[in-house]
Enzyme design. Structure first.
Site, PDB file in Angstrom:
ATOM      1  N   HIS A  50      -1.072  -8.656  -2.310  1.00 34.71           N
ATOM      2  CA  HIS A  50      -0.365  -9.357  -1.231  1.00 34.71           C
ATOM      3  C   HIS A  50      -0.625  -8.780   0.161  1.00 34.71           C
ATOM      4  O   HIS A  50      -0.405  -9.480   1.142  1.00 34.71           O
ATOM      5  CB  HIS A  50       1.140  -9.413  -1.516  1.00 34.71           C
ATOM      6  CG  HIS A  50       1.481 -10.455  -2.546  1.00 34.71           C
ATOM      7  ND1 HIS A  50       1.022 -10.394  -3.843  1.00 34.71           N
ATOM      8  CD2 HIS A  50       2.203 -11.602  -2.457  1.00 34.71           C
ATOM      9  CE1 HIS A  50       1.469 -11.453  -4.504  1.00 34.71           C
ATOM     10  NE2 HIS A  50       2.181 -12.200  -3.701  1.00 34.71           N
TER      11      HIS A  50
ATOM     12  N   LYS B 107      14.361 -13.261  -3.644  1.00 32.44           N
ATOM     13  CA  LYS B 107      13.894 -13.264  -2.253  1.00 32.44           C
ATOM     14  C   LYS B 107      13.848 -14.696  -1.739  1.00 32.44           C
ATOM     15  O   LYS B 107      13.243 -15.566  -2.380  1.00 32.44           O
ATOM     16  CB  LYS B 107      12.482 -12.674  -2.166  1.00 32.44           C
ATOM     17  CG  LYS B 107      12.426 -11.172  -2.281  1.00 32.44           C
ATOM     18  CD  LYS B 107      10.993 -10.723  -2.005  1.00 32.44           C
ATOM     19  CE  LYS B 107      10.813  -9.240  -2.186  1.00 32.44           C
ATOM     20  NZ  LYS B 107       9.418  -8.840  -1.956  1.00 32.44           N
TER      21      LYS B 107
ATOM     22  N   LYS C 219       7.912 -10.072 -14.579  1.00 30.15           N
ATOM     23  CA  LYS C 219       8.547  -9.980 -13.254  1.00 30.15           C
ATOM     24  C   LYS C 219      10.042  -9.670 -13.395  1.00 30.15           C
ATOM     25  O   LYS C 219      10.571  -8.805 -12.690  1.00 30.15           O
ATOM     26  CB  LYS C 219       8.351 -11.275 -12.455  1.00 30.15           C
ATOM     27  CG  LYS C 219       9.111 -11.209 -11.132  1.00 30.15           C
ATOM     28  CD  LYS C 219       8.728 -12.216 -10.100  1.00 30.15           C
ATOM     29  CE  LYS C 219       9.584 -12.023  -8.841  1.00 30.15           C
ATOM     30  NZ  LYS C 219       9.299 -12.976  -7.788  1.00 30.15           N
TER      31      LYS C 219
ATOM     32  N   ASN D  61       3.699  -6.421  -5.256  1.00 32.25           N
ATOM     33  CA  ASN D  61       2.949  -6.722  -4.031  1.00 32.25           C
ATOM     34  C   ASN D  61       1.444  -6.579  -4.230  1.00 32.25           C
ATOM     35  O   ASN D  61       0.675  -6.764  -3.288  1.00 32.25           O
ATOM     36  CB  ASN D  61       3.394  -5.804  -2.884  1.00 32.25           C
ATOM     37  CG  ASN D  61       4.824  -6.090  -2.470  1.00 32.25           C
ATOM     38  OD1 ASN D  61       5.314  -7.205  -2.674  1.00 32.25           O
ATOM     39  ND2 ASN D  61       5.504  -5.104  -1.930  1.00 32.25           N
TER      40      ASN D  61
ATOM     41  N   GLU E   6      13.809  -3.907  -3.865  1.00 37.40           N
ATOM     42  CA  GLU E   6      12.470  -3.403  -3.519  1.00 37.40           C
ATOM     43  C   GLU E   6      12.511  -2.021  -2.851  1.00 37.40           C
ATOM     44  O   GLU E   6      11.954  -1.801  -1.780  1.00 37.40           O
ATOM     45  CB  GLU E   6      11.751  -4.417  -2.625  1.00 37.40           C
ATOM     46  CG  GLU E   6      10.236  -4.187  -2.616  1.00 37.40           C
ATOM     47  CD  GLU E   6       9.471  -5.292  -1.924  1.00 37.40           C
ATOM     48  OE1 GLU E   6       9.249  -6.331  -2.569  1.00 37.40           O
ATOM     49  OE2 GLU E   6       9.108  -5.112  -0.759  1.00 37.40           O
TER      50      GLU E   6
END
Ligand SMILES: NC(=O)c1ccc[n+]([C@@H]2O[C@H](COP(=O)([O-])OP(=O)(O)OC[C@H]3O[C@@H](n4cnc5c(N)ncnc54)[C@H](O)[C@@H]3O)[C@@H](O)[C@H]2O)c1
Length: 343
Positions: free
Chosen positions: A230, A130, A209, A227, A219
């Protein structure tokens, strides 16, 4: 992409050594701090990179903007960067996000290398593909999915990192540990505060991760577990960026987010009291958890409503149902969220 979970100088040198011959021009993007602290370290073990052109932006989240990106595109163009140019991003998550975005859009995409220099960028921001910038105070709202040709985790860079930044990065490690549970959750809580230089812990965190992203790079489902913390985290970070002289660091905001989201999960009967206490007590050892006024809670809700993942009036969360059991796409109404902040 080669995502190297922690490499020695020698290995990094070999990998970086092969780059110049493959590219027409090499650019290194730093911020004002990594220019001073990390570039000399990089040049010490890769002297041939001294011929690269250095691009520098001001340190801090405010540089993660479309204005800075446009300035960098213009600099690349003026310096004659063509499709065979390479951009090396030497810095924390701000630089790896910004540089990844600039590289993936310049001439429809040139190769880039991530050399993360903060704990947060090493365990989180530099991997997963990302990239992006903030717009009008909204985090990461413009960006791309793009993979670097190389992502090297070189822990020697962490030696100059301020303590507050280390603790901020630790929040993403705590998040990974809650997602994975088991031994990693036990290890992360057992180690004393010099855990930062415990390469095994960092390696385990990166692996958690990487394995999730490998199964869901865009995603669509599973990756949303990352997330955790987040939804609230981005909101408290955005609020703090707007109102505080000394705004929260990203990881600090994520820690606050995990704290409130654990309480939300417990309030809804998803998370046991014991697991909730284990999470919140541990977080309080490292982070100051603020309380918010009614007006501030209203502002936080407005930030949360801007999330692309929401459905009608409900806000989307990834919540812990247990240690090692984070679930996604939990949609919660505003009154329930408000109650958690007032508790
Ligand atoms: N793309 C993703 O998946 C992802 C994931 C998590 C976070 N992020 C992004 O990462 C950013 C936060 O990253 P960060 O916490 O690394 O912030 P940062 O890049 O702003 O770095 C923090 C501070 O440390 C300084 N610094 C960096 N390396 C240093 C070193 N080795 N020695 C001394 N000083 C050093 C920087 O100049 C800066 O002042 C946010 O923009 C966040 O949105 C992205």
């Amino acid at each position: 992409m080669q995502n190297m979970p922690i490499v020695s100088y020698a290995k990094a040198l070999t990998l970086l050594d092969q780059l110049p011959s493959q590219y027409s021009k090499i650019f290194i993007l730093t911020d004002s701090n990594t220019l001073r602290e990390c570039l000399p370290v990089l040049f010490r073990f890769c002297p041939y990179l001294a011929a690269a052109k250095i691009l520098t932006v001001a340190a801090g989240e405010s540089s993660k903007s479309i204005t800075t990106a446009a300035g960098l595109w213009a600099e690349l163009l003026a310096a004659g960067a063509d499709r065979k140019a390479l951009l090396i991003n030497l810095g924390g998550g701000m630089i790896t996000d910004l540089g990844g975005f600039v590289a993936s859009t310049y001439m429809r995409g040139i190769d880039f290398v991530q050399l993360p220099t903060t704990l947060l960028a090493q365990v989180d921001a530099s991997s997963g593909g990302k990239t992006g910038v903030n717009l009008n105070g909204v985090k990461n709202i413009v960006g791309t999915f793009a993979e670097p040709v190389l992502n090297l985790q070189i822990t020697i860079f962490l030696h100059t990192l301020p303590h507050r930044e280390l603790i901020s990065g630790f929040a993403e490690m705590i998040k990974h540990a809650i997602i994975a549970g088991g031994q990693h959750w036990a290890d992360i809580r057992r180690d004393p505060p010099n855990f930062i230089y415990n390469e095994d812990l960092i390696r385990a965190s990166i692996k958690i991760k990487s394995e999730i992203v490998a199964q869901d790079p865009r995603e669509k489902g599973l990756r949303k577990v990352l997330n955790l913390g987040h939804t609230v985290g981005h909101a408290v970070e955005s609020l703090s960026m707007r109102q505080d002289e000394n705004p929260l660091l990203h990881g600090e905001a994520v820690a606050i987010g995990i704290y409130y989201e654990a309480r939300l999960a417990q309030h809804l009967g998803y998370l046991s009291q014991d697991d909730c206490a284990a999470i919140t007590v541990f977080l309080r050892q490292y982070y100051r958890i603020p309380t918010y006024t009614t007006d501030e809670i209203g502002e936080l809700l407005i930030f949360m409503q801007q999330d692309k993942k929401n459905q009608s009036d409900k806000i989307s969360f990834s919540l812990p149902f247990g240690i090692g059991d984070v679930r996604t796409d939990i949609f919660i109404d505003k009154d329930t969220i408000t109650a958690i902040f007032h508790d």
